[in-house]
Design an enzyme around this catalytic site. Structure first.
Site, short mmCIF file in Angstrom:
data_model
loop_
_atom_site.label_atom_id
_atom_site.label_comp_id
_atom_site.label_asym_id
_atom_site.label_seq_id
_atom_site.Cartn_x
_atom_site.Cartn_y
_atom_site.Cartn_z
N ASP A 269 0.81 -1.22 0.00
CA ASP A 269 0.00 0.00 0.00
C ASP A 269 0.85 1.28 0.00
OD1 ASP A 269 -2.01 -1.92 0.47
OD2 ASP A 269 -1.89 -1.62 2.63
N GLU B 244 -10.89 -1.02 -3.69
CA GLU B 244 -10.21 -0.22 -2.68
C GLU B 244 -9.06 0.56 -3.34
OE1 GLU B 244 -8.89 -3.32 -0.10
OE2 GLU B 244 -7.25 -3.95 -1.42
#
Length: 476
Positions: free
Chosen positions: A50, A209
């Site tokens: 991420d 996401e």
């Protein structure tokens, strides 16, 4: 703080060829041919995911999730910095949920950061809430100003995770977030609050996401990850639109697996631009190679390119990553500097006792007051973190008013922030910069008969030299 990747010639990572050769077996696609190539990625050590990549001043920063914990139960966030996107320094823990956050102590995921008002705002997922922390430095330490989540679990449908921040040219910042549903809201000027009535659902088809938004040549690009992060088919798609909130037109997938290289599950990305160029880079995670899975991931960087029609070309995932990046015009933020004239090297931008700016001689024998008047702290621009503001030791800012340059204390208004923000452009000599007014594009910080002004650009050598400065070691 230590160097993650030592400088020098591009090299084979120890065991890289063996890892690549074993990848087909360990990753479940025996029989695939894996080319022998230098593996320069992952670019960060160990297991990370991420990654949020951003540039402040002359430095790139990366903020990842620390991966590999059982159940993704990590508690800490770290920061890394680089001058060239290749050699990274580890700045250690910048926020620890245990001691630093009172309302959560597990599942530290997917952070994002933005600079504004002379401070850095760090948005993060914690136990499926979204929090915000503030610091005077991009490497912390960060403190929680609210004592509670900025967005609490259950406030909206889907999970409250994966924050991202985009600041438009007018200085307005937007917060994006969500898993299952994508949402956006304009942030208030304090960057730690928003009007809940302005929250907008912008969920596109296929969204899961990992939202990220950029702007290029007047077009907004909304990107996200599709499928589950534990799935080898995890990938990045995007849409374009006319504003930070859409409406959006989905364009397709721009990053996905390449089994011939052992690359699975590339996604949850971020994008950075090299200042004053059209060079873009994408940071993302993938299954660790060899033998990784969707909970053991690693971070890498590749090029992101645009076609002539403005659409994003398909990203080519690599094991070799990228060469060092050196282009772009930038100033070193969070440092003190003096601005030396290119045209008159013995003269510096100073502010006299009347708070008006001039170009005056400064030498080692000058008084302390004169040296201090020629010394500024360079910070990310009050109106735009990609640009710059200049602050003196008393906290006043180099600001133009009626096109005269002066030092004023901030009144916190949008107009002041714009007047006190300057964007770096290539100067007339190597290593110098010209400082374009953020509020009046096309006007530059310039000395005219030694008075500092904001004047309209003139295409001649004298103007270019008069509006060029070198950021040098500070006098005080």
């Amino acid at each position: 703080m230590h160097s993650v990747r030592p400088p020098g010639r591009r090299r084979f990572r120890p065991g890289a060829l063996a890892a690549a050769a074993a990848a087909s077996l360990l990753l479940g696609f025996a029989g695939s041919a894996v080319p022998a190539q230098a593996a320069e990625s992952p670019v960060l050590p160990g297991l990370t995911a991420d990654p949020n990549i951003i540039r402040f001043g002359d430095t790139y920063y990366m903020y990842p999730t620390t991966d590999g914990f059982p159940g993704w139960s990590g508690t800490q966030f770290k920061a890394y910095s680089s001058k060239d996107l290749v050699h990274w320094k580890d700045h250690g823990v910048i926020l620890d949920l245990g001691p630093d956050v009172s309302w959560a102590d597990i599942r530290a995921w997917a952070p994002a950061i933005e600079a504004k008002n002379g401070k850095y705002y760090f948005y993060y997922s914690a136990d499926t809430n979204i929090g915000v922390a503030v610091s005077d430095s991009p490497t912390g330490p960060f403190k929680d100003p609210l004592g509670k989540p900025l967005i609490a679990r259950g406030a909206y449908t889907g999970q409250m995770i994966d924050p991202a921040v985009f600041t438009d040219d007018d200085g307005q910042s937007y917060l994006y977030w969500g898993q299952g549903r994508a949402r956006v809201v304009p942030l208030n000027d304090d960057m730690i609050s928003f009007d809940a009535s302005k929250v907008t659902d912008i969920t596109p088809v296929g969204y899961n996401e990992g939202t990220f938004v950029i702007k290029r040549k007047g077009t907004y690009y909304f990107m996200w990850s599709e499928n589950d992060t534990r799935d080898e088919n995890y990938r990045v798609a995007y849409a374009t639109g006319p504003s930070p909130t859409g409406p959006w037109t989905k364009r397709g997938v721009i990053l996905e697996k390449d089994l011939s290289l052992g690359i699975k599950g590339p996604g949850h990305h971020s994008v950075v631009n090299v200042p004053n160029t059209d060079d873009w880079y994408i940071a993302y995670h993938r299954f660790a190679i060899p033998g990784g899975d969707g909970t053991h991931r690693e971070t890498t960087i590749d090029k992101l390119e645009f076609a002539s029609d403005g659409l994003i070309k398909k990203v080519v995932p690599t094991l070799s990553s990228i060469d060092p990046v050196t282009a772009g015009t930038a100033l070193p933020t969070n440092t003190t500097r003096s601005l030396r004239s290119v045209n008159f090297p013995g003269r510096y931008a100073v502010v006299r006792s009347d708070n008006l700016g001039y170009l005056e001689p400064v030498t080692s024998s000058s008084t302390t007051a004169v040296k201090q008047s020629a010394t500024f702290t360079v910070i990310p621009g009050l109106a735009d973190s990609k640009c710059y503001s200049f602050r003196d030791s008393s906290g006043r800012y180099l600001r133009h008013k009626d096109l005269r340059v002066r030092f004023d204390a901030s009144n916190g208004t949008t107009l002041f922030n714009k007047d006190a923000t300057y964007c770096a452009r290539p100067g007339s000599t190597t290593g110098s910069v010209s400082l374009e007014s953020y509020n009046y594009p096309g006007r530059y910080l310039r000395h005219y008969y030694y008075e500092l002004r904001i004047d309209a650009y003139q295409d001649n050598a004298t103007f270019r030299a008069d509006s060029s400065f070198t950021a040098v070691s500070p006098w005080a």
